[in-house]
Every structure is written in structure tokens, then in C-alpha cells.
Design a protein around this motif. Structure first.
Motif, PDB file in Angstrom:
ATOM      1  N   LYS A 128     -21.659  -1.267  23.578  1.00  0.00           N
ATOM      2  CA  LYS A 128     -21.777  -0.257  22.532  1.00  0.00           C
ATOM      3  C   LYS A 128     -20.776  -0.542  21.410  1.00  0.00           C
ATOM      4  O   LYS A 128     -19.609  -0.839  21.652  1.00  0.00           O
ATOM      5  CB  LYS A 128     -21.510   1.122  23.121  1.00  0.00           C
ATOM      6  CG  LYS A 128     -21.849   2.239  22.158  1.00  0.00           C
ATOM      7  CD  LYS A 128     -21.631   3.603  22.820  1.00  0.00           C
ATOM      8  CE  LYS A 128     -21.841   4.742  21.847  1.00  0.00           C
ATOM      9  NZ  LYS A 128     -20.776   4.893  20.857  1.00  0.00           N
ATOM     10  N   ARG A 129     -21.258  -0.426  20.190  1.00  0.00           N
ATOM     11  CA  ARG A 129     -20.410  -0.572  19.026  1.00  0.00           C
ATOM     12  C   ARG A 129     -19.546   0.676  18.895  1.00  0.00           C
ATOM     13  O   ARG A 129     -20.040   1.790  19.016  1.00  0.00           O
ATOM     14  CB  ARG A 129     -21.333  -0.690  17.807  1.00  0.00           C
ATOM     15  CG  ARG A 129     -20.681  -1.281  16.606  1.00  0.00           C
ATOM     16  CD  ARG A 129     -21.665  -1.287  15.463  1.00  0.00           C
ATOM     17  NE  ARG A 129     -21.394  -0.157  14.606  1.00  0.00           N
ATOM     18  CZ  ARG A 129     -21.971   0.020  13.435  1.00  0.00           C
ATOM     19  NH1 ARG A 129     -22.883  -0.819  13.011  1.00  0.00           N
ATOM     20  NH2 ARG A 129     -21.664   1.050  12.689  1.00  0.00           N
ATOM     21  N   LEU A 138       0.495   4.774  10.422  1.00  0.00           N
ATOM     22  CA  LEU A 138      -0.667   5.361   9.734  1.00  0.00           C
ATOM     23  C   LEU A 138      -1.036   4.646   8.435  1.00  0.00           C
ATOM     24  O   LEU A 138      -2.203   4.551   8.087  1.00  0.00           O
ATOM     25  CB  LEU A 138      -0.402   6.839   9.436  1.00  0.00           C
ATOM     26  CG  LEU A 138      -0.637   7.790  10.611  1.00  0.00           C
ATOM     27  CD1 LEU A 138      -0.381   9.216  10.160  1.00  0.00           C
ATOM     28  CD2 LEU A 138      -2.063   7.659  11.149  1.00  0.00           C
ATOM     29  N   ARG A 151       0.853  -1.172   0.000  1.00  0.00           N
ATOM     30  CA  ARG A 151       0.000   0.000   0.000  1.00  0.00           C
ATOM     31  C   ARG A 151       0.894   1.229   0.000  1.00  0.00           C
ATOM     32  O   ARG A 151       1.667   1.423   0.923  1.00  0.00           O
ATOM     33  CB  ARG A 151      -0.869  -0.020   1.244  1.00  0.00           C
ATOM     34  CG  ARG A 151      -1.906   1.045   1.248  1.00  0.00           C
ATOM     35  CD  ARG A 151      -2.761   0.836   2.473  1.00  0.00           C
ATOM     36  NE  ARG A 151      -3.915   1.663   2.466  1.00  0.00           N
ATOM     37  CZ  ARG A 151      -4.256   2.425   3.504  1.00  0.00           C
ATOM     38  NH1 ARG A 151      -3.520   2.427   4.585  1.00  0.00           N
ATOM     39  NH2 ARG A 151      -5.338   3.149   3.442  1.00  0.00           N
ATOM     40  N   SER A 157     -17.622   3.632  17.053  1.00  0.00           N
ATOM     41  CA  SER A 157     -17.875   4.306  15.778  1.00  0.00           C
ATOM     42  C   SER A 157     -16.649   4.134  14.873  1.00  0.00           C
ATOM     43  O   SER A 157     -15.560   3.793  15.328  1.00  0.00           O
ATOM     44  CB  SER A 157     -18.149   5.779  16.020  1.00  0.00           C
ATOM     45  OG  SER A 157     -16.966   6.406  16.467  1.00  0.00           O
ATOM     46  N   VAL A 158     -16.862   4.390  13.568  1.00  0.00           N
ATOM     47  CA  VAL A 158     -15.743   4.312  12.623  1.00  0.00           C
ATOM     48  C   VAL A 158     -14.659   5.312  13.032  1.00  0.00           C
ATOM     49  O   VAL A 158     -13.462   5.020  12.973  1.00  0.00           O
ATOM     50  CB  VAL A 158     -16.241   4.601  11.178  1.00  0.00           C
ATOM     51  CG1 VAL A 158     -15.062   4.625  10.220  1.00  0.00           C
ATOM     52  CG2 VAL A 158     -17.263   3.564  10.747  1.00  0.00           C
ATOM     53  N   ILE A 159     -15.100   6.494  13.478  1.00  0.00           N
ATOM     54  CA  ILE A 159     -14.141   7.529  13.885  1.00  0.00           C
ATOM     55  C   ILE A 159     -13.280   7.035  15.044  1.00  0.00           C
ATOM     56  O   ILE A 159     -12.057   7.163  15.036  1.00  0.00           O
ATOM     57  CB  ILE A 159     -14.890   8.826  14.282  1.00  0.00           C
ATOM     58  CG1 ILE A 159     -15.535   9.429  13.041  1.00  0.00           C
ATOM     59  CG2 ILE A 159     -13.963   9.822  14.964  1.00  0.00           C
ATOM     60  CD1 ILE A 159     -16.513  10.545  13.314  1.00  0.00           C
ATOM     61  N   GLU A 160     -13.954   6.420  16.032  1.00  0.00           N
ATOM     62  CA  GLU A 160     -13.208   5.920  17.183  1.00  0.00           C
ATOM     63  C   GLU A 160     -12.225   4.824  16.755  1.00  0.00           C
ATOM     64  O   GLU A 160     -11.083   4.788  17.206  1.00  0.00           O
ATOM     65  CB  GLU A 160     -14.191   5.363  18.222  1.00  0.00           C
ATOM     66  CG  GLU A 160     -13.520   5.034  19.544  1.00  0.00           C
ATOM     67  CD  GLU A 160     -14.338   4.065  20.384  1.00  0.00           C
ATOM     68  OE1 GLU A 160     -15.585   4.191  20.402  1.00  0.00           O
ATOM     69  OE2 GLU A 160     -13.722   3.172  20.984  1.00  0.00           O
ATOM     70  N   LYS A 162     -10.830   4.406  13.810  1.00  0.00           N
ATOM     71  CA  LYS A 162      -9.700   4.969  13.050  1.00  0.00           C
ATOM     72  C   LYS A 162      -8.696   5.587  14.014  1.00  0.00           C
ATOM     73  O   LYS A 162      -7.489   5.457  13.841  1.00  0.00           O
ATOM     74  CB  LYS A 162     -10.191   6.007  12.051  1.00  0.00           C
ATOM     75  CG  LYS A 162     -10.891   5.363  10.849  1.00  0.00           C
ATOM     76  CD  LYS A 162     -10.687   6.166   9.584  1.00  0.00           C
ATOM     77  CE  LYS A 162     -11.257   5.408   8.393  1.00  0.00           C
ATOM     78  NZ  LYS A 162     -10.864   5.951   7.108  1.00  0.00           N
ATOM     79  N   ARG A 163      -9.220   6.278  15.034  1.00  0.00           N
ATOM     80  CA  ARG A 163      -8.313   6.898  16.000  1.00  0.00           C
ATOM     81  C   ARG A 163      -7.547   5.820  16.759  1.00  0.00           C
ATOM     82  O   ARG A 163      -6.346   5.913  16.960  1.00  0.00           O
ATOM     83  CB  ARG A 163      -9.106   7.778  16.967  1.00  0.00           C
ATOM     84  CG  ARG A 163      -8.216   8.667  17.810  1.00  0.00           C
ATOM     85  CD  ARG A 163      -9.016   9.539  18.751  1.00  0.00           C
ATOM     86  NE  ARG A 163     -10.085  10.235  18.056  1.00  0.00           N
ATOM     87  CZ  ARG A 163     -11.238  10.605  18.624  1.00  0.00           C
ATOM     88  NH1 ARG A 163     -11.479  10.331  19.887  1.00  0.00           N
ATOM     89  NH2 ARG A 163     -12.159  11.233  17.932  1.00  0.00           N
ATOM     90  N   GLU A 176     -20.429   5.401   8.573  1.00  0.00           N
ATOM     91  CA  GLU A 176     -20.434   6.029   9.897  1.00  0.00           C
ATOM     92  C   GLU A 176     -21.753   6.766  10.150  1.00  0.00           C
ATOM     93  O   GLU A 176     -22.363   7.315   9.235  1.00  0.00           O
ATOM     94  CB  GLU A 176     -19.255   7.005  10.001  1.00  0.00           C
ATOM     95  CG  GLU A 176     -19.135   7.763  11.311  1.00  0.00           C
ATOM     96  CD  GLU A 176     -18.897   6.857  12.512  1.00  0.00           C
ATOM     97  OE1 GLU A 176     -19.667   5.903  12.695  1.00  0.00           O
ATOM     98  OE2 GLU A 176     -17.947   7.106  13.272  1.00  0.00           O
ATOM     99  N   ALA A 184      -4.889   4.531  14.556  1.00  0.00           N
ATOM    100  CA  ALA A 184      -3.812   5.514  14.378  1.00  0.00           C
ATOM    101  C   ALA A 184      -2.891   5.533  15.598  1.00  0.00           C
ATOM    102  O   ALA A 184      -1.714   5.853  15.484  1.00  0.00           O
ATOM    103  CB  ALA A 184      -4.392   6.903  14.128  1.00  0.00           C
ATOM    104  N   GLY A 211      -6.489  12.050  13.875  1.00  0.00           N
ATOM    105  CA  GLY A 211      -7.331  10.930  14.272  1.00  0.00           C
ATOM    106  C   GLY A 211      -7.338   9.782  13.280  1.00  0.00           C
ATOM    107  O   GLY A 211      -8.136   8.856  13.413  1.00  0.00           O
ATOM    108  N   VAL A 246      -3.762   1.971   8.796  1.00  0.00           N
ATOM    109  CA  VAL A 246      -5.133   2.249   9.245  1.00  0.00           C
ATOM    110  C   VAL A 246      -6.110   1.854   8.132  1.00  0.00           C
ATOM    111  O   VAL A 246      -5.989   2.323   7.002  1.00  0.00           O
ATOM    112  CB  VAL A 246      -5.300   3.743   9.604  1.00  0.00           C
ATOM    113  CG1 VAL A 246      -6.736   4.047   9.993  1.00  0.00           C
ATOM    114  CG2 VAL A 246      -4.345   4.136  10.729  1.00  0.00           C
ATOM    115  N   ASP A 291      -9.105   1.612   5.469  1.00  0.00           N
ATOM    116  CA  ASP A 291      -9.921   2.619   4.791  1.00  0.00           C
ATOM    117  C   ASP A 291     -11.397   2.405   5.111  1.00  0.00           C
ATOM    118  O   ASP A 291     -12.171   3.341   5.192  1.00  0.00           O
ATOM    119  CB  ASP A 291      -9.753   2.499   3.268  1.00  0.00           C
ATOM    120  CG  ASP A 291      -8.319   2.704   2.841  1.00  0.00           C
ATOM    121  OD1 ASP A 291      -7.850   3.845   2.924  1.00  0.00           O
ATOM    122  OD2 ASP A 291      -7.665   1.713   2.440  1.00  0.00           O
TER     123      ASP A 291
END
Lengths: 522, 83
Positions: A475-476, A492, A428, A478-481, A483-484, B20, A487, B34, A495, A497
């Protein structure tokens, strides 16, 4: 090929012939001549020897790519030790693991990484001694550290150690399928035989100016650093930020009059698409070398139309062999060509065979695993004797071939064509990624019950990494959590996609995760 | 301002946070630090902003300081449009 030379001798020769040539240009910071680089690295050698470093030791390098870092590389080599560069952007825990894994005697570290590194090293056992730099840039912070140390306790001048060709020169850690990076052990012979092959094919001179785009922990840096220095050429260090931003990079290549460019194809694709190349003068550029992944024809064609003058080479090879095949891209790419170019023919310092699953050679035109032997092939993986043994195919008569894991077909012209991988490693943006290492990283998340990671080919974006997950009660995330979380725990470039959630992952009859089924999920 | 925020937000959700829940992405969610925007994603975002708002970003503006949150991005676009 008889090679008596060690990597530090390349610098010593260049210093004799071209003492006043600029060896390294670190844009925005400064330059050093060959004589200055030799002198600074001598002081690193003296300091390391003073604190007890001996031939055969390993020494870590944990800092931004800079004149300081290059002087550190040569200082380490001059003691007869091997250098172990780590990715300054990777999580401290991963880097501490690496430095601990190969039991470095000492490490040269930028201060901003010290606290986290000490914390992580402390968990693993008695830490190595650290030589700390306030920052990096043009060699000044390194010089300041050495001055300070000398004012406390003076390090006397010692002789440079001439390494035996089979001594380790550096260890490069790559992604490991079990979730832990593995150290590829490379000797002076490995490196110098590759450097000599580059000299033959690319005919560099002291008038050339090389790019240093790849970071030091990436094997592309071996060509940049040692081929340029061997010939008294100038090496332009491209910083982390500019290296990824086509709008900064394009004018830099022109202004610095770079004549030999080497990088992964992904940044070349971006330069062609977003770099505004038509606005600059690239008359100095004579060679464009790329390696690390497949260069999509569409972008290569665009790049060649914008920069028609240089010769283009597709170089191929895993870290374990460095470049082992090469292919010169023809002057004109036929309009109807859509398939990528071959990886080419075996380099002259190596030999190759294509073997089937039973270790028998396959005829021309049939698919098999590319296997390599010769002076460029690594000694093995650090402290992983079984893994090392498995990665070689031993033939009767004592020959042993390194199994690249890459499936190829030999065409009628004698060129190898890359077909795919035998295992779960993907490329990648030029980085080598074991999908298993990402899975192991995801499993560290407290709510994740099952994790499977696959690679999906995407016409526009290249390879995309997709994680398929199932959750424990609760609790599931989130995608944001997620990814963080990734990271913080993975480099990086690892991580994912895409994330996809299922109640539970599909299984095979033997209760293993069914990757075939996962590939079918849209 | 709200229009810019919601346009940027839906672009990021569609391109980089597929699947999301939109409520999770706020004006202050860190995008670059993030792990949501990597270097290539950032370039795509910059190209989108330049085209959608007819502005030109300088190379030094395409960085974590200017693009790390939807709030930062909105401010950058507003300052570009008013200058």
C-alpha cells in the motif's frame, strides 16, 4: 586583532559596570538583573564542577529558551566547558544523537524531555549525567533544582575558569548531508571577534533593548545574547509561540520598546503582511538586522514603508563563520528594483576571496565560491576531520580559507551578490536544510524504496521542499501519513511541502538519481 | 456545519496536501501535530477563515488547541459566528 577576552568575561565586565540593569526580560515569566544572572550562573558553575565537569568538556542544554537556559549557558562557560544547545522541538532521537556525538559530560534538561531522551541515549551507550529542571521560567526552576541538589550535597564555590581564546565555547549542530547533523566547533575567539565587530558597527549602549528571536541552537543567538550583554543592554527573550505569530509579536516589540531587532527575514515578511504594524508605536526601534536567507524585495519594501525610521542591515554568513559580510539597505528602495540586495562587504575582522573550482581567484564580475578566513572562522566539525579538511581551501604559505559553498559575484562597488549554492543545502525560513538529511529521514520509512528531495522556488511561499518517492510492493502511504512520519523523524522545518509519487525515479547513465530530470517534473 | 467542514477540508487539501486522496483527510486528522500545518500554513489558514466567514481570530486562538483538526476549526468558526 588581539583578543584575550572569553565570553564569560563579557558578563563579568557588565556585572561590574551595570549590576542593577535588567539583563534579561522573559515576557510572561520575569526579569533578572546582571547581578542576579551572574549569581545564578555561578551556582550552575559550582554544581557542574562538583559533579566533575572540567575545562574542555561539553555540556548539553535541552530546554526552552528562558532565563534558566541563559544562566545555564554562562554557568557552563564559567567552568571552561563548551555548551551544546539542542532544539527542544526536534525529535528526541536527533538530540540524543547530538549529545552522544560530542560526548557531553552532562546535560541540563527540562523534565518533560527526560523520558524520551533517556530512552534514546540508552541505545547509544552509557548516558551522561543529567541535571533536571521541573520546567523553565525566570530562573526559578533552575534555582529550585540547585537548592535541592545543595540540600543533598552542597557544591562548594569555585573560581570561574578564564578560557583560552582558542578553547571551544559552543558547538552548534547544523543539518548534515549524510543524514546526520554535524557539529560546528566555535571558539571564544570566534565569538568575541564577531561580537566586537558588532560593537563597532552597531554602537550599542546600555540603553538599548535587543530582541532574542532565534533559538539558542541557531547562530543568530550569538549576536543577541553576547552583544547585548557586553554593553549592559536588555535582552528580551521571545518565546517559541510568539516568535512565529505576527499578531502576538507585533505588540510585543512595541511594548518592550525593542531598539535592536535581529531575525531571519521570513518573520519580518510575516510581520509586514499580517502584523498590523500601523497599530503600534515603534519609536524605540533603531536597527533592523536580518540574516539567514534572501529577503524578497517586495516584502522588504512593505516593511520599510511601515517602519521607516530604523536602519536596515542585511547580514550574511554561515554558522561556520557567523556573519561575514554586511550591507546597509538604502533609505529608499527604488520602485523598479526587483532583485534582492547584495550581501555586501566583508566584515573587518575577516578576509574574503572568490575562487573558481580550481581554487584560483576570479576577476570582479565573475561568479565563484566565497571563501573566508580570519578570527571568526570555526575550528572544524566535531569528530569529522576529513569533512573539516574538505571544507577548507589550503593555500601555499599556510593560509587556509573556509569554503562557504555559496556562489557570489563581486559588483563594481565592491559588494558581493549572492547567486546560489554549490551543493544541496537550502535555506528555509532561515533554517539551513541539507536535502540529503530529509532523504535519509524518508528512507527510514519501511515502504519507501527511493526518495529524492529537491527545492522549488515559489514566488509567494519562498523555498518549497518537494519529495519524489517510489514505493515497495504494498500500500502506498498517504501524504498525511508521510507528513506525520516526517514530523516524528525530522525537525518540523524539514517536513516536505509537496510529495510526488513515481513508479521509479529517473536515473543518469551511471545509475544515480537524475536530479535534473526531477526538477522538470511539474 | 457540514458546509464549513467541507470548505475547510477542500482548502487544506488544495493548499497543503496537494495530490492527497480526499478520503484520507478526516475531521480528526491532526493537522498541526501531524506536520501538515506549519506556522506559515497556519497563518494562511487563519487569513482564509477570517475572510471567508467574516470573523476575527484572536492571537491566542491561532494555536494547536483551536486549529489542530477540521473538527476543532469548525467548532471555532461556529462559536465565532454565533457570538
Amino acid at each position: 586583532m588581539m583578543i584575550k577576552c572569553a565570553l564569560q568575561d563579557l558578563l563579568a565586565n557588565a556585572v561590574r559596570l551595570y549590576p542593577q540593569n535588567i539583563a534579561i526580560d522573559e515576557p510572561g515569566h520575569g526579569t533578572v538583573t546582571y547581578a542576579e544572572l551572574a549569581q545564578l550562573s555561578d551556582r550552575v558553575r559550582d554544581r557542574l564542577c562538583f559533579i566533575g565537569v572540567e575545562p574542555g568538556d561539553r555540556i548539553g542544554i535541552y530546554m526552552r529558551k528562558s532565563i534558566d537556559a541563559i544562566a545555564a549557558v554562562f554557568g557552563i562557560l564559567k567552568t571552561g566547558a563548551a555548551y551544546v544547545p539542542v532544539d527542544p522541538n526536534a525529535p528526541a532521537a536527533r538530540n540524543a544523537y547530538i549529545l552522544n556525538n560530542c560526548a557531553v559530560r552532562a546535560a541540563i534538561v527540562e523534565k518533560r524531555f527526560e523520558l524520551r531522551l533517556q530512552e534514546e541515549l540508552g541505545k547509544l551507550g552509557p548516558p551522561p549525567s543529567l541535571l533536571l529542571l521541573d520546567r523553565t521560567g525566570a530562573g526559578e526552576p533552575l534555582r529550585a533544582t540547585l537548592d535541592l541538589e545543595d540540600s543533598l550535597r552542597h557544591a562548594p564555590t569555585v573560581e570561574t575558569t578564564t578560557a583560552d581564546p582558542d578553547e571551544l565555547a559552543y558547538i552548534l549542530y547544523t543539518s548534515g548531508s549524510t543524514g546526520r547533523p554535524k557539529g560546528v566547533m566555535l571558539s571564544h575567539l570566534n565569538a568575541v571577534s564577531f561580537v566586537n565587530w558588532c560593537s563597532e558597527v552597531f554602537e550599542p549602549t546600555d540603553k538599548d533593548c535587543f530582541s532574542s528571536h532565534a533559538p539558542l541552537h541557531f547562530d543568530l543567538s550569538i549576536l543577541d545574547l553576547y552583544v547585548s550583554l557586553k554593553h549592559g543592554a536588555r535582552l528580551v527573550l521571545i518565546g517559541e509561540e510568539a516568535s512565529k505569530e505576527p499578531l502576538r509579536l507585533a505588540p510585543l516589540i512595541a511594548e518592550k520598546r525593542i531598539s535592536i531587532w535581529y531575525s531571519a527575514p521570513s518573520i519580518l515578511s510575516l510581520l509586514a503582511q499580517y502584523g498590523g504594524l500601523e497599530r503600534h508605536d515603534y519609536s524605540a526601534l533603531r536597527l533592523v538586522l536580518f540574516a539567514g536567507e534572501v529577503f524578497p524585495i517586495k516584502h522588504l519594501r512593505l516593511l520599510k514603508s511601515l517602519l521607516p525610521k530604523p536602519r536596515y542591515f542585511n547580514l550574511y554568513g554561515p554558522t561556520e563563520t557567523n556573519v561575514c559580510t554586511s550591507y546597509e539597505i538604502p533609505k529608499d528602495i527604488p520602485e523598479d528594483r526587483t532583485v534582492p540586495f547584495p550581501i555586501g562587504e566583508t566584515c573587518s575582522h575577516l578576509q574574503s576571496v572568490v575562487l573558481d573550482e580550481n581554487g584560483s581567484g576570479v576577476p570582479v564580475g565573475q561568479e565563484g565560491e566565497l571563501c573566508i578566513r580570519g578570527s571568526g572562522v570555526m575550528q572544524g566539525y566535531w569528530n569529522l576531520p576529513e569533512h573539516s579538511a574538505r571544507s577548507f581551501h589550503a593555500e601555499s604559505g599556510g593560509k587556509s580559507w573556509y569554503k562557504t559553498g555559496d556562489l557570489v559575484v563581486e559588483d563594481q562597488e565592491g559588494n558581493y551578490i549572492f547567486v546560489g549554492r554549490r551543493d544541496r543545502m537550502v535555506k528555509r525560513r532561515g533554517y539551513r536544510v541539507e536535502l540529503g538529511e530529509i532523504e535519509a529521514g524518508l528512507y527510514r520509512h519501511p515502504n519507501i524504496k527511493e526518495a529524492a528531495v529537491i527545492a522549488v522556488a515559489n514566488e509567494e511561499a519562498g523555498v518549497q521542499i518537494k519529495a519524489i518517492l517510489s514505493y515497495r510492493e504494498g500500500k502506498r502511504a498517504s501524504v498525511i501519513e508521510l507528513k506525520r512520519f516526517c514530523a516524528e523523524n525530522l525537525p518540523l522545518y524539514m517536513v516536505p511541502d509537496l510529495f510526488h509519487f513515481l513508479e521509479s525515479l529517473p536515473k543518469t547513465s551511471t545509475d544515480k538519481i537524475d536530479y535534473q530530470k526531477l526538477l522538470e517534473i511539474k | 456545519m457540514q458546509e464549513i467542514k467541507s470548505t475547510v477540508k477542500s482548502y487544506i487539501l488544495k493548499e497543503f496536501l496537494f495530490g492527497e486522496n480526499p478520503d484520507e483527510l478526516t475531521d480528526s486528522t491532526p493537522l498541526i501535530t501531524g506536520g501538515i500545518l506549519d506556522s506559515i500554513a497556519t497563518l494562511k489558514l487563519v487569513a482564509f477563515i477570517e475572510e471567508r466567514y467574516s470573523v476575527t481570530l484572536q492571537a491566542h486562538e491561532a494555536d494547536v488547541e483551536h486549529l489542530n483538526t477540521i473538527g476543532d476549526i469548525t467548532n471555532l468558526i461556529l462559536s465565532k459566528k454565533s457570538s
